[in-house]
Design a protein around this motif. Structure first.
Motif, PDB file in Angstrom:
ATOM      1  N   ASN A  48      63.696  42.193  78.537  1.00 49.24           N
ATOM      2  CA  ASN A  48      64.847  42.872  79.154  1.00 49.24           C
ATOM      3  C   ASN A  48      64.423  43.925  80.171  1.00 49.24           C
ATOM      4  O   ASN A  48      65.256  44.662  80.698  1.00 49.24           O
ATOM      5  CB  ASN A  48      65.749  43.503  78.084  1.00 49.24           C
ATOM      6  N   THR A  49      63.126  43.981  80.452  1.00 45.73           N
ATOM      7  CA  THR A  49      62.587  45.003  81.361  1.00 45.73           C
ATOM      8  C   THR A  49      61.616  44.359  82.344  1.00 45.73           C
ATOM      9  O   THR A  49      60.797  43.522  81.954  1.00 45.73           O
ATOM     10  CB  THR A  49      61.864  46.112  80.573  1.00 45.73           C
ATOM     11  N   THR A  68      56.828  41.574  87.989  1.00 46.16           N
ATOM     12  CA  THR A  68      57.059  41.229  86.590  1.00 46.16           C
ATOM     13  C   THR A  68      56.379  39.915  86.207  1.00 46.16           C
ATOM     14  O   THR A  68      55.825  39.789  85.110  1.00 46.16           O
ATOM     15  CB  THR A  68      58.568  41.122  86.308  1.00 46.16           C
ATOM     16  N   LEU A  93      66.604  44.752  83.287  1.00 44.02           N
ATOM     17  CA  LEU A  93      67.043  43.460  83.808  1.00 44.02           C
ATOM     18  C   LEU A  93      68.468  43.098  83.388  1.00 44.02           C
ATOM     19  O   LEU A  93      69.040  42.146  83.914  1.00 44.02           O
ATOM     20  CB  LEU A  93      66.069  42.365  83.340  1.00 44.02           C
ATOM     21  N   ASN A  94      69.031  43.837  82.443  1.00 44.77           N
ATOM     22  CA  ASN A  94      70.431  43.638  82.026  1.00 44.77           C
ATOM     23  C   ASN A  94      70.745  42.172  81.724  1.00 44.77           C
ATOM     24  O   ASN A  94      71.738  41.603  82.186  1.00 44.77           O
ATOM     25  CB  ASN A  94      71.377  44.160  83.123  1.00 44.77           C
ATOM     26  N   ASN A  95      69.852  41.545  80.948  1.00 42.82           N
ATOM     27  CA  ASN A  95      70.030  40.127  80.614  1.00 42.82           C
ATOM     28  C   ASN A  95      70.471  39.897  79.171  1.00 42.82           C
ATOM     29  O   ASN A  95      70.476  38.766  78.700  1.00 42.82           O
ATOM     30  CB  ASN A  95      68.728  39.357  80.884  1.00 42.82           C
ATOM     31  N   GLY A  96      70.818  40.962  78.475  1.00 49.39           N
ATOM     32  CA  GLY A  96      71.315  40.826  77.114  1.00 49.39           C
ATOM     33  C   GLY A  96      70.240  40.715  76.045  1.00 49.39           C
ATOM     34  O   GLY A  96      70.558  40.642  74.861  1.00 49.39           O
ATOM     35  N   VAL A  97      68.971  40.698  76.430  1.00 48.90           N
ATOM     36  CA  VAL A  97      67.886  40.611  75.455  1.00 48.90           C
ATOM     37  C   VAL A  97      67.693  41.972  74.793  1.00 48.90           C
ATOM     38  O   VAL A  97      67.724  43.011  75.450  1.00 48.90           O
ATOM     39  CB  VAL A  97      66.576  40.161  76.136  1.00 48.90           C
TER      40      VAL A  97
END
Length: 231
Positions: A48-49, A68, A93-97
């Motif tokens: 997520n980062t 990354t 990254l605001n991907n929900g992980v």
């Protein structure tokens, strides 16, 4: 034929658990220009980062990009006496992980000799030029914003240990829709067989779009590419 040149690690750091930011500083020595490279190393950073890197030369940003992905790097040419600052920082990254620990991403700052080897064994007719092929450039206009730009190709070099880089020319031309890139060869350390090979090369830039790309090896124009819009 042995082609001189090598990369020396002159700084290193990590971001993540070790801190949101990391900075390395280097004053370029010697009597010739160098290619300064920020290269992503080992990483167990949470998915997520991500990590963004920037290179500033004498206080001005010379290169920036996302590091990354494995093998990612940014690079810029610097002259003797230049002060180079490499800055790396984490970005969400605001991907929900969701992760219980953030982990770390390591990076190195490398100072590399430039390879100017009269074609480095290439099949180019001009001994001061170099053989290239399969260039393709595109603007990624697909959502979400911001848009980004990419160019890929292949370059013929004199041994497998030569790394091929693309870096923006300074200054650029008067037309902001045309990107001018310099093709740079960097010899990696070690003993390499003197076998001519094709090496892939790629340049990416976030939050930017272009209509044309001109690529030069020294004074030789090796490619003049129209940019395709991908929606």
């Amino acid at each position: 034929m042995t082609i001189p040149g090598a990369c020396e690690i002159v700084g290193k750091g990590s971001v993540g658990e070790s801190g949101e930011w990391s900075i390395s500083i280097r004053e370029v020595g010697g009597g010739t220009p160098k290619m300064m490279v920020v290269r992503r190393g080992n990483s167990n950073l949470c998915p997520n980062t991500g990590a963004e890197a920037a290179l500033a030369i004498n206080g001005k940003i010379a290169a920036a990009g996302n590091i990354t992905a494995p093998g990612a790097k940014i690079q810029a040419e610097a002259s003797p006496g230049d002060v180079v600052v490499a800055a790396v920082h984490t970005v969400p990254l605001n991907n929900g992980v969701v992760c219980y620990t953030l982990g770390n991403l390591e990076y190195t700052l490398e100072e590399c000799d430039l390879v100017y080897a009269h074609g480095a064994g290439s099949a180019a007719a001009d001994p001061m030029c170099i053989a290239t092929r399969d260039w393709y450039a595109w603007n990624n206009l697909m959502p979400p914003k911001p848009d980004d730009f990419h160019v890929t190709g292949e370059v013929q070099v004199g041994n497998p240990g030569i790394e091929v880089l693309l870096t923006p020319r300074t200054p650029q031309g008067i037309n902001p829709t045309i990107l001018i890139l310099d093709l740079i060869l960097v010899q990696l350390p070690g003993v390499w067989p003197q076998v001519v090979v094709w090496k892939p090369v790629r340049y990416d830039k976030n939050n930017a779009t272009y209509k044309q790309v001109q690529i030069f090896y020294r004074a030789c124009e090796v490619a003049n590419i129209p940019v395709v819009d991908v929606h």
